[in-house]
Write an enzyme that holds these catalytic residues in place. Sequence first.
Site: not given
Length: 332
Positions: A183-184
């Site tokens: 996600h990051e």
Amino acid sequence: MRDFFEQQHVARRLSTQLALVLIGAVFGTVVVTAAVLAGLAPLLAMLQVMVTTRIEIESGYWIDVFVVRFWLATALVGTIVIGVAVVRTIQAMESGGAELARQLGGTRIPSDSDNPQYQQLMNVVEELSIATSAPAPKVFVLEDEDEINAFAAGIEPRDTVIGVTQGALARLKRSQLQGVLAHEFSHIVNRDVKINVQTIGALQGIEVIDSAANFLLGMGATSRVNGSMLATVFGYALWLVGQIGMLFGAIVRMALNRQREFLADAAAVQFTRFPEGLCSALKLVAALELQGERASRAAHSASHFFFVGGESVLDRLLATHPPLTSRIRRLD
């Protein structure tokens, strides 16, 4: 996987639309401010002439005065607002991801660390770097944070960093940690940090109008000359315009941020090919919140950077992240 590619497409399309709305909000605030500056003085003068004298002045005269002043005010206000937005954006870009990580309490992990948790974290970062074709970012750990969270920062590829709380390292399984970090990585690959900095810069440009209003109100309160009442009237008018502009801009910016979070969730599935990893991590965070555990202290001060945001007074309008239930529903 087709559904997650479709989700990315929808999130990007909505992000573009919201960005255009934000630009429109800034432009609209400038126009309304210029109209206030150009119209108040002629309006007050016209009223004074009508009340205190019998002089008849054609309405076309006042319209011509307003039009000339409006274009001059638009040029002046627009230059100031855009100038401040550009300067603030450049300043934010120069601060660097590593500096932000340190400000949030992060400690960089050395590449030769023998800590098993750190080794696993570094391995996952290297895997995702290969999967996304992105340079491996510097990795930081927030050792004093027991909650589950992570963040990405940095504008340029050479300056990007990823930070993980100690709570995430201790509580997440490897597949869950991989989903969170994917996600990051999406934020890095999709340049979300740069977008976020630019939107903040735009709102700080609008804040100039509020600062001008406060200056005029202060001058009206302390001055005893004839122009003090005019300064007060202008001050209150600009204050109202500035407050409405900043509130509307903030609402649009937060909506844009929430779409980028949906995009990052969908892209994380593309990178890992395993929706359950990220989904189960979000379920764990949701379960901990039900038990009374809140987002990390750092996430409250810089929630727009984090995997899970802090609480917001106006959750639906000003929250930096979508509700966990919505994110889970899209993945599950």
